[in-house]
Design a protein around this motif. Structure first.
Motif, PDB file in Angstrom:
ATOM      1  N   MET A  11       3.538  19.726  -4.807  1.00  0.00           N
ATOM      2  CA  MET A  11       3.420  18.413  -5.456  1.00  0.00           C
ATOM      3  C   MET A  11       4.603  17.506  -5.092  1.00  0.00           C
ATOM      4  O   MET A  11       4.442  16.294  -4.904  1.00  0.00           O
ATOM      5  N   ALA A  12       5.789  18.103  -4.990  1.00  0.00           N
ATOM      6  CA  ALA A  12       6.995  17.308  -4.708  1.00  0.00           C
ATOM      7  C   ALA A  12       6.957  16.699  -3.304  1.00  0.00           C
ATOM      8  O   ALA A  12       7.656  15.706  -3.035  1.00  0.00           O
ATOM      9  N   MET A  13       6.136  17.268  -2.422  1.00  0.00           N
ATOM     10  CA  MET A  13       6.064  16.726  -1.061  1.00  0.00           C
ATOM     11  C   MET A  13       5.564  15.288  -1.081  1.00  0.00           C
ATOM     12  O   MET A  13       5.953  14.466  -0.270  1.00  0.00           O
ATOM     13  N   LYS A  14       4.675  14.979  -2.055  1.00  0.00           N
ATOM     14  CA  LYS A  14       4.161  13.602  -2.143  1.00  0.00           C
ATOM     15  C   LYS A  14       5.320  12.642  -2.452  1.00  0.00           C
ATOM     16  O   LYS A  14       5.489  11.630  -1.773  1.00  0.00           O
ATOM     17  N   ALA A  15       6.096  12.985  -3.486  1.00  0.00           N
ATOM     18  CA  ALA A  15       7.204  12.117  -3.892  1.00  0.00           C
ATOM     19  C   ALA A  15       8.207  11.954  -2.744  1.00  0.00           C
ATOM     20  O   ALA A  15       8.787  10.880  -2.561  1.00  0.00           O
ATOM     21  N   ALA A  16       8.353  13.022  -1.951  1.00  0.00           N
ATOM     22  CA  ALA A  16       9.323  12.979  -0.854  1.00  0.00           C
ATOM     23  C   ALA A  16       8.751  12.288   0.390  1.00  0.00           C
ATOM     24  O   ALA A  16       9.453  12.099   1.385  1.00  0.00           O
ATOM     25  N   GLY A  17       7.472  11.936   0.337  1.00  0.00           N
ATOM     26  CA  GLY A  17       6.840  11.266   1.480  1.00  0.00           C
ATOM     27  C   GLY A  17       6.595  12.209   2.645  1.00  0.00           C
ATOM     28  O   GLY A  17       6.442  11.760   3.792  1.00  0.00           O
ATOM     29  N   ALA A  18       6.562  13.530   2.359  1.00  0.00           N
ATOM     30  CA  ALA A  18       6.318  14.507   3.432  1.00  0.00           C
ATOM     31  C   ALA A  18       4.829  14.850   3.456  1.00  0.00           C
ATOM     32  O   ALA A  18       4.277  15.302   2.452  1.00  0.00           O
ATOM     33  N   ALA A 197      -2.881   5.507  -6.670  1.00  0.00           N
ATOM     34  CA  ALA A 197      -3.050   5.511  -8.130  1.00  0.00           C
ATOM     35  C   ALA A 197      -2.635   6.835  -8.764  1.00  0.00           C
ATOM     36  O   ALA A 197      -2.481   6.926  -9.982  1.00  0.00           O
ATOM     37  N   LEU A 198      -2.493   7.881  -7.938  1.00  0.00           N
ATOM     38  CA  LEU A 198      -2.219   9.229  -8.487  1.00  0.00           C
ATOM     39  C   LEU A 198      -0.771   9.654  -8.248  1.00  0.00           C
ATOM     40  O   LEU A 198      -0.153   9.236  -7.261  1.00  0.00           O
ATOM     41  N   VAL A 199      -0.276  10.516  -9.140  1.00  0.00           N
ATOM     42  CA  VAL A 199       1.025  11.135  -8.857  1.00  0.00           C
ATOM     43  C   VAL A 199       0.838  12.474  -8.142  1.00  0.00           C
ATOM     44  O   VAL A 199       1.751  12.974  -7.497  1.00  0.00           O
ATOM     45  N   ILE A 200      -0.361  13.057  -8.261  1.00  0.00           N
ATOM     46  CA  ILE A 200      -0.627  14.322  -7.551  1.00  0.00           C
ATOM     47  C   ILE A 200      -1.056  14.004  -6.116  1.00  0.00           C
ATOM     48  O   ILE A 200      -1.613  12.927  -5.849  1.00  0.00           O
ATOM     49  N   PRO A 201      -0.775  14.909  -5.177  1.00  0.00           N
ATOM     50  CA  PRO A 201      -1.111  14.625  -3.778  1.00  0.00           C
ATOM     51  C   PRO A 201      -2.612  14.662  -3.479  1.00  0.00           C
ATOM     52  O   PRO A 201      -3.354  15.440  -4.091  1.00  0.00           O
TER      53      PRO A 201
END
Ligand code: KIV
Length: 277
Positions: A11-18, A197-201
């Motif tokens: 999930m954190a990969m989305k926030a990191a733009g990876a 619109a989502l926080v999940i990838p």
């Protein structure tokens, strides 16, 4: 061997733009190869039914078949994050069945998460599974298990009403606790809006470049499944002609006695004639 990723790390990969890379695997040797290439997520998709088991659709695939293949993938790639598709019929009847079958996939196949197809109609089920400790990925857009209800294997969400429904489904699944979402065969503008619109990838297949990750059926990528190749599939190589050519050569060499030659045979410094009476 790289450390197995956790749900939170995916999930954190989305926030990191990876961007997240995901590919299907159905057996141990391919799983080992894909994991060795650094693919983030292995999906034991129920595409298994069409690609490996020879069914005409994903509908006939059973829990036992999924577990059999997923356990092989786990053995081949112990360090990989493995998601397994819940087959048709294993989660639609009631929440209890969904939990029991999800638990089987975690315990018997050793997978990290499961994937289910559907929108708002399965949100209560997804919430129940997540509450029971089963990490769940959703799958909306073209959902192959119910393709006949969707009018076949067609692009979904092309009009405002169905696009609005899909956005609601995406938000509902996130609310229900899904940690990620496959978007299959939808216009890239819609997948962009859903992704933002989502926080999940979001993981796209035929959904354009704006998703947080991409998934392909490995046999399609490698040009090893020739029954049909949808236009959004990029075939990176064509292994089928290579396989045919080399298998034909092998059969010819066996027939004409040039295989095995001495380089591929054993010999011993013993007079074996002595064993003949
Ligand atoms: O079954 C499968 O392989 C899948 C992917 C195509 C997303 O669901």
């Amino acid at each position: 061997m790289p450390k197995r990723k956790s749900v939170n790390e995916i999930m954190a990969m989305k926030a990191a733009g990876a961007k997240i890379t995901m590919l299907t695997a159905y057996d141990a040797s391919m799983a080992a190869m894909l994991a060795g290439c650094g693919v983030d997520v292995l999906l034991v998709g129920d595409s298994l039914g069409m690609v490996v088991l020879g069914y005409d659709s994903t509908v006939p695939v059973t829990m036992d078949e999924m577990i059999h293949h997923a356990a092989a993938v786990r053995r081949g790639a112990p360090g990989a994050f493995v998601i397994v598709d819940m087959p048709f019929g294993s989660y639609q009847s009631d929440g209890r069945d969904a939990i029991l079958n999800g638990v089987r996939l975690l315990k018997e196949a050793g997978c990290d998460a499961v994937k289910v197809e559907g929108g708002l109609e399965i949100c209560t089920t997804v919430a129940g599974m997540v509450a029971a400790g089963i990490p769940v990925m959703g799958h909306i857009g073209l959902t192959p298990q119910t393709a006949s209800q969707l009018g076949g294997y067609k692009v979904q969400g092309r009009d405002l009403e169905s696009a609005r429904k899909m956005m609601e489904a995406a938000k509902g699944l996130q609310e229900a606790g899904a940690f990620g979402l496959v978007l299959e065969c939808i216009p890239e503008q819609l997948s962009r809006l859903i992704t933002e619109a989502l926080v999940i990838p979001t993981i796209g297949i035929g959904a354009g470049v704006h998703c947080d990750g991409q998934v392909l059926v490995t046999n399609d990528l490698l040009g090893m499944f020739e029954k049909f190749v949808p236009s959004f599939i990029k075939t990176y190589t064509s292994l089928s002609p290579l396989i045919r050519e080399n298998v034909t050569r092998y059969a010819e060499e066996v027939r004409n006695g040039t295989f095995p030659d001495s380089a591929h045979s054993f010999s011993a410094q013993v007079d074996f004639a002595a064993i003949i009476k």
